[in-house]
Each structure stands twice: as C-alpha cells, then as structure tokens.
Design a protein around this motif. Structure first.
Motif, PDB file in Angstrom:
ATOM      1  N   ALA A   1       0.647  -1.099   0.095  1.00 29.11           N
ATOM      2  CA  ALA A   1      -0.033   0.031   0.009  1.00 29.11           C
ATOM      3  C   ALA A   1       0.947   1.163   0.142  1.00 29.11           C
ATOM      4  CB  ALA A   1      -0.865   0.130   1.116  1.00 29.11           C
ATOM      5  N   ALA A   2       1.865   1.156   0.847  1.00 25.09           N
ATOM      6  CA  ALA A   2       2.915   2.426   0.814  1.00 25.09           C
ATOM      7  C   ALA A   2       3.471   2.561  -0.463  1.00 25.09           C
ATOM      8  CB  ALA A   2       3.790   2.170   1.795  1.00 25.09           C
ATOM      9  N   MET A   3       3.927   1.717  -1.050  1.00 23.96           N
ATOM     10  CA  MET A   3       4.466   1.622  -2.577  1.00 23.96           C
ATOM     11  C   MET A   3       3.541   2.078  -3.562  1.00 23.96           C
ATOM     12  SD  MET A   3       7.479  -1.558  -3.168  1.00 23.96           S
ATOM     13  CE  MET A   3       6.269  -2.756  -2.767  1.00 23.96           C
ATOM     14  N   ALA A   4       2.448   1.720  -3.307  1.00 25.59           N
ATOM     15  CA  ALA A   4       1.315   2.207  -4.327  1.00 25.59           C
ATOM     16  C   ALA A   4       0.884   3.701  -4.051  1.00 25.59           C
ATOM     17  CB  ALA A   4       0.046   1.316  -4.117  1.00 25.59           C
ATOM     18  N   ALA A   5       1.319   4.332  -2.968  1.00 26.32           N
ATOM     19  CA  ALA A   5       1.102   5.642  -2.711  1.00 26.32           C
ATOM     20  C   ALA A   5       2.355   6.358  -3.028  1.00 26.32           C
ATOM     21  CB  ALA A   5       0.760   6.097  -1.169  1.00 26.32           C
ATOM     22  N   HIS A   6       3.410   5.788  -3.583  1.00 23.22           N
ATOM     23  CA  HIS A   6       4.658   6.500  -3.723  1.00 23.22           C
ATOM     24  C   HIS A   6       5.251   5.744  -5.118  1.00 23.22           C
ATOM     25  CE1 HIS A   6       4.222   7.378   0.418  1.00 23.22           C
ATOM     26  NE2 HIS A   6       5.078   8.487   0.052  1.00 23.22           N
ATOM     27  N   PRO A   7       4.440   5.886  -6.441  1.00 24.86           N
ATOM     28  CA  PRO A   7       4.902   4.957  -7.394  1.00 24.86           C
ATOM     29  C   PRO A   7       6.331   4.753  -7.626  1.00 24.86           C
ATOM     30  CG  PRO A   7       3.077   6.637  -8.058  1.00 24.86           C
ATOM     31  CD  PRO A   7       3.712   7.154  -6.608  1.00 24.86           C
ATOM     32  N   GLY A   8       6.969   5.745  -7.571  1.00 22.69           N
ATOM     33  CA  GLY A   8       8.629   5.646  -7.617  1.00 22.69           C
ATOM     34  C   GLY A   8       9.443   4.265  -6.835  1.00 22.69           C
ATOM     35  N   LEU A   9       8.756   4.299  -5.978  1.00 24.53           N
ATOM     36  CA  LEU A   9       9.210   3.092  -4.905  1.00 24.53           C
ATOM     37  C   LEU A   9       9.042   1.611  -5.529  1.00 24.53           C
ATOM     38  CD1 LEU A   9       8.090   4.161  -1.339  1.00 24.53           C
ATOM     39  CD2 LEU A   9      10.510   4.060  -2.321  1.00 24.53           C
ATOM     40  N   ARG A  10       7.930   1.643  -6.299  1.00 23.21           N
ATOM     41  CA  ARG A  10       7.669   0.139  -7.002  1.00 23.21           C
ATOM     42  C   ARG A  10       8.802   0.055  -8.072  1.00 23.21           C
ATOM     43  NH1 ARG A  10       4.978  -4.672  -6.070  1.00 23.21           N
ATOM     44  NH2 ARG A  10       3.926  -5.208  -7.705  1.00 23.21           N
ATOM     45  N   GLU A  11       9.040   1.269  -8.760  1.00 19.65           N
ATOM     46  CA  GLU A  11      10.105   1.043  -9.630  1.00 19.65           C
ATOM     47  C   GLU A  11      11.570   0.653  -9.175  1.00 19.65           C
ATOM     48  OE1 GLU A  11      10.038   4.648 -11.976  1.00 19.65           O
ATOM     49  OE2 GLU A  11       7.954   4.280 -12.940  1.00 19.65           O
ATOM     50  N   GLU A  12      11.730   1.431  -7.978  1.00 18.07           N
ATOM     51  CA  GLU A  12      12.956   1.265  -7.338  1.00 18.07           C
ATOM     52  C   GLU A  12      13.150  -0.029  -6.875  1.00 18.07           C
ATOM     53  OE1 GLU A  12      15.832   3.146  -3.891  1.00 18.07           O
ATOM     54  OE2 GLU A  12      14.028   4.209  -4.589  1.00 18.07           O
ATOM     55  N   SER A  13      11.925  -0.665  -6.270  1.00 19.28           N
ATOM     56  CA  SER A  13      11.879  -1.932  -5.686  1.00 19.28           C
ATOM     57  C   SER A  13      12.258  -3.023  -6.714  1.00 19.28           C
ATOM     58  CB  SER A  13      10.235  -2.494  -5.104  1.00 19.28           C
ATOM     59  OG  SER A  13      10.584  -3.642  -4.783  1.00 19.28           O
ATOM     60  N   ASP A  14      11.811  -2.928  -7.929  1.00 17.98           N
ATOM     61  CA  ASP A  14      12.008  -3.663  -9.083  1.00 17.98           C
ATOM     62  C   ASP A  14      13.447  -3.782  -9.627  1.00 17.98           C
ATOM     63  OD1 ASP A  14       9.391  -4.320  -9.233  1.00 17.98           O
ATOM     64  OD2 ASP A  14       9.102  -3.107 -10.878  1.00 17.98           O
ATOM     65  N   ARG A  15      14.163  -2.483  -9.500  1.00 15.55           N
ATOM     66  CA  ARG A  15      15.556  -2.396  -9.669  1.00 15.55           C
ATOM     67  C   ARG A  15      16.297  -3.017  -8.691  1.00 15.55           C
ATOM     68  NH1 ARG A  15      14.162   2.916 -11.107  1.00 15.55           N
ATOM     69  NH2 ARG A  15      15.016   3.843  -9.111  1.00 15.55           N
ATOM     70  N   VAL A  16      16.193  -3.199  -7.449  1.00 17.73           N
ATOM     71  CA  VAL A  16      16.810  -3.683  -6.219  1.00 17.73           C
ATOM     72  C   VAL A  16      16.663  -5.213  -6.468  1.00 17.73           C
ATOM     73  CG1 VAL A  16      16.810  -3.967  -3.769  1.00 17.73           C
ATOM     74  CG2 VAL A  16      16.542  -1.872  -4.725  1.00 17.73           C
ATOM     75  N   GLU A  17      15.333  -5.540  -6.799  1.00 17.17           N
ATOM     76  CA  GLU A  17      15.247  -7.199  -6.837  1.00 17.17           C
ATOM     77  C   GLU A  17      16.016  -7.628  -7.969  1.00 17.17           C
ATOM     78  OE1 GLU A  17      11.581 -10.448  -7.095  1.00 17.17           O
ATOM     79  OE2 GLU A  17      11.360  -8.103  -6.282  1.00 17.17           O
ATOM     80  N   ALA A  18      16.039  -6.715  -9.099  1.00 15.50           N
ATOM     81  CA  ALA A  18      16.732  -7.341 -10.237  1.00 15.50           C
ATOM     82  C   ALA A  18      18.050  -7.521 -10.153  1.00 15.50           C
ATOM     83  CB  ALA A  18      16.449  -6.312 -11.484  1.00 15.50           C
ATOM     84  N   ALA A  19      18.888  -6.595  -9.154  1.00 19.50           N
ATOM     85  CA  ALA A  19      20.254  -6.833  -8.911  1.00 19.50           C
ATOM     86  C   ALA A  19      20.585  -7.808  -8.058  1.00 19.50           C
ATOM     87  CB  ALA A  19      20.726  -5.344  -8.100  1.00 19.50           C
ATOM     88  N   GLU A  20      19.537  -8.000  -7.256  1.00 17.73           N
ATOM     89  CA  GLU A  20      19.760  -9.301  -6.286  1.00 17.73           C
ATOM     90  C   GLU A  20      19.601 -10.310  -7.083  1.00 17.73           C
ATOM     91  OE1 GLU A  20      17.867  -7.578  -2.110  1.00 17.73           O
ATOM     92  OE2 GLU A  20      16.526  -8.482  -3.598  1.00 17.73           O
ATOM     93  N   GLU A  21      18.550 -10.749  -7.831  1.00 15.03           N
ATOM     94  CA  GLU A  21      18.414 -11.690  -8.761  1.00 15.03           C
ATOM     95  C   GLU A  21      19.640 -12.230  -9.765  1.00 15.03           C
ATOM     96  OE1 GLU A  21      14.697 -11.403 -10.822  1.00 15.03           O
ATOM     97  OE2 GLU A  21      13.665 -11.972  -9.166  1.00 15.03           O
ATOM     98  N   ALA A  22      20.257 -10.958  -9.989  1.00 10.17           N
ATOM     99  CA  ALA A  22      21.441 -11.198 -11.056  1.00 10.17           C
ATOM    100  C   ALA A  22      22.832 -11.911 -10.102  1.00 10.17           C
ATOM    101  CB  ALA A  22      22.162  -9.786 -11.418  1.00 10.17           C
ATOM    102  N   LEU A  23      22.765 -11.900  -9.040  1.00 17.38           N
ATOM    103  CA  LEU A  23      23.702 -12.606  -7.877  1.00 17.38           C
ATOM    104  C   LEU A  23      23.419 -14.192  -8.165  1.00 17.38           C
ATOM    105  CD1 LEU A  23      23.569 -10.216  -4.973  1.00 17.38           C
ATOM    106  CD2 LEU A  23      25.091 -10.206  -6.744  1.00 17.38           C
ATOM    107  N   ASP A  24      23.554 -14.703  -9.491  1.00 17.56           N
ATOM    108  CA  ASP A  24      23.438 -16.050  -9.706  1.00 17.56           C
ATOM    109  C   ASP A  24      24.807 -16.943  -9.164  1.00 17.56           C
ATOM    110  OD1 ASP A  24      25.247 -15.545 -11.558  1.00 17.56           O
ATOM    111  OD2 ASP A  24      23.553 -15.528 -13.228  1.00 17.56           O
ATOM    112  N   ASN A  25      24.861 -18.017  -9.722  1.00 16.37           N
ATOM    113  CA  ASN A  25      25.929 -18.905  -9.366  1.00 16.37           C
ATOM    114  C   ASN A  25      27.337 -18.534  -9.933  1.00 16.37           C
ATOM    115  OD1 ASN A  25      24.494 -20.779  -7.528  1.00 16.37           O
ATOM    116  ND2 ASN A  25      23.659 -21.746  -9.320  1.00 16.37           N
ATOM    117  N   THR A  26      27.141 -17.891 -10.831  1.00 19.87           N
ATOM    118  CA  THR A  26      28.331 -17.330 -11.669  1.00 19.87           C
ATOM    119  C   THR A  26      29.085 -16.167 -10.825  1.00 19.87           C
ATOM    120  OG1 THR A  26      27.185 -15.635 -13.063  1.00 19.87           O
ATOM    121  CG2 THR A  26      27.241 -18.100 -13.937  1.00 19.87           C
ATOM    122  N   VAL A  27      28.546 -15.676  -9.792  1.00 22.20           N
ATOM    123  CA  VAL A  27      29.033 -14.344  -9.018  1.00 22.20           C
ATOM    124  C   VAL A  27      29.826 -15.122  -7.712  1.00 22.20           C
ATOM    125  CG1 VAL A  27      28.224 -12.259  -7.980  1.00 22.20           C
ATOM    126  CG2 VAL A  27      27.238 -12.770  -9.984  1.00 22.20           C
TER     127      VAL A  27
END
Length: 288
Positions: free
Chosen positions: A154-180
């Motif tokens: 609900a807080a992210m929906a009230a601040h749209p930029g947070l959803r985009e930042e959340s996606d970027r942070v999660e993408a950075a985490e998901e990039a930490l695969d077995n090759t890293v």
C-alpha cells in the motif's frame, strides 16, 4: 534478533519438510503427484524428491483451495494451461475454476485481514508474485504479519517511484547467480541498495499513514483475540498437523529459496546493515 541467528533459507527441501511447512502430509503430496495436481519435482543425489520455491508456492495454493472446499479435479483444472478463448473447455469450466485463475480469486483465499488491505490497491497494481509472497508470509507469520506486509505494498502504491526502485533492487539481487563470487563487489552493492530502499519504504510507510494503520490493526487484533492467541500469531505459526508445532526459525528454514551463495551473502550483509543502525531508523527486513 541478530542476523547471524536467523537461518538462511535452503535452496530445496525434502518431502517431509515440504509437507510440514504446507500443513499437510507426505502421503497427501504423493497423492497430488499421482493425480497430476502437483508436478514431480527434481530428485536429489539419493533419488529423493527435492522441492524448490515454485513447488512450495503451488503446494500452498493447493492447500488453500482444498481448505476452501474445492475438489481435486477443479484444482487440477485451475493449474492446467488455459484453453484458447472461446474453446469449449474454457466455456464449460466451473465458475470456481475460472475465478481461481484470476488474481482476485486467489486473493480471496488469503485471510480477510490481508484481503481487506489488498482491495485498497489501485486496479491492476497487484502482481501474482505479490500474492505468492503474502501467501508465504501468512503461513510463517500468520494473518497479522501478512497484513503488515500487505501494508508495504500500500505504501509503494502511494509512492509510485518506490515500486520501480523495488524492481531495480530485486533485479540486482536476482543477478547474483551462481556465476557471481561471494567477494564480488556487486554483492555488497546490492546489499547497500536493498538497505537504502528499505529505509525509503519505511519512511513512506510513516508519511502515508500506513504505520498508524498498522498500530490500529494491532490494537483491533488484540481486542478480537485473547492474549494467548495474539502472542501466538506474533511469534509464529502452527506449522504442521496433528498439533505438532515448530518454532518460527524452523518454519523460515523450511521454505526454500533457490538463492546462490552470492545471494545468501547479500542477505546476510543486508541484515548486518540493518542491525548496525540505531533502533529508531532501522528498516524492516525485506519480505523476500
């Protein structure tokens, strides 16, 4: 609790832990496999079934649908590949099956206190992965804990930029695969980005009034439940059947996440960053 005392999630679990976490039995899971309701998972080195995150999510939804009174044939149809629009099989599908294929239908399987919060989100904002996350949160932390996590959305929906930042942070985490490698600078950088995001989200939860709503939710929950029940939901769920209980830490250790060593290192670093902050400004740990 210090981050070093919190168990890191396993990559896969055996059928006994999968059953205990989902609140069912190994025999029931084998039956789900036998009737095509649950795909056969990978097998470990000794030939035993090993269940990962996607397997557990499916198992938890199956359990919810069973508890809601759906028959096995209908549940199997829910997870079947959807028929082309206009096909006879799609037209003839039961209303309950069609509804369970939608986000709204799945949302209705969560506890009322969680669903009520989700209904306030803008139409089309919620994703299936959000519901999956809340499903796990409800199983581990109970309806109250899942509702608080729904407040994060609900807080992210009230601040749209947070959803985009959340996606970027999660993408950075998901990039930490077995090759890293665990010493790769990207690991510490991702941890710092997650920590910074959680701080922003924590501030947004306060500014949009969600923190106050959380306090009101706790008060109303305490008023509706006995002190013992409220304490139980604050410290962990009854995970398993037959009255057998496990601790919250054990419950967290039963839910598998296919995280690489680098991703696990990132989780530990994020927890250490939060633990080293003054209590007043420490950000909540990420739901996933």
């Amino acid at each position: 609790m210090h981050s070093s005392l919190i168990p890191l999630p396993p990559r896969q679990v055996g059928i006994a832990d999968a059953a205990q976490f989902a609140g069912t039995t190994p025999e029931a899971i084998r039956r789900y496999h036998g009737i095509g309701l649950l795909p056969e998972p990978e097998q470990g080195n000794e030939g035993h079934r090993q269940y990962g995150y996607d397997d557990m999510i499916r198992l938890l939804w199956i359990r919810k649908m069973v508890d809601a009174g759906m028959g096995m044939d209908d549940i199997r149809e829910v997870f079947a590949d959807p028929a082309p629009v206009g096909a006879d099989s799609d037209r003839d599908a039961a209303v309950g099956v069609k509804r369970m294929r939608t986000l709204e239908g799945r949302m209705g399987l969560l506890s009322d206190v969680v669903t009520d919060r989700l209904k306030e989100l803008p139409e089309g904002w919620l994703r299936q992965t959000d519901l999956d996350n809340l499903l796990v949160m409800e199983r581990i932390f109970g309806p109250l804990g899942a509702a608080v996590n729904a407040g994060r959305y609900a807080a992210m929906a009230a601040h749209p930029g947070l959803r985009e930042e959340s996606d970027r942070v999660e993408a950075a985490e998901e990039a930490l695969d077995n090759t890293v490698a665990v010493e790769d600078p990207r690991v510490a950088r991702a941890a710092a980005e997650r920590h910074a995001f959680e701080g922003k989200l924590d501030a947004a939860i306060i500014t949009c009034g969600q923190a106050q709503r959380d306090d009101e939710l706790f008060e109303s929950w305490d008023a509706l439940h006995s002190a013992g029940a409220a304490s139980e939901n604050a410290t962990g769920q009854d995970v398993g059947r037959g009255g057998k209980r496990v601790s919250l830490i054990d419950a967290v250790g039963m839910m598998p996440y296919d995280y690489s060593p680098a991703r696990l290192r990132c989780l530990k670093l994020t927890g250490e960053l939060a633990a080293n902050e003054p209590p007043a400004s420490a950000a909540p740990a990420p739901a996933r």
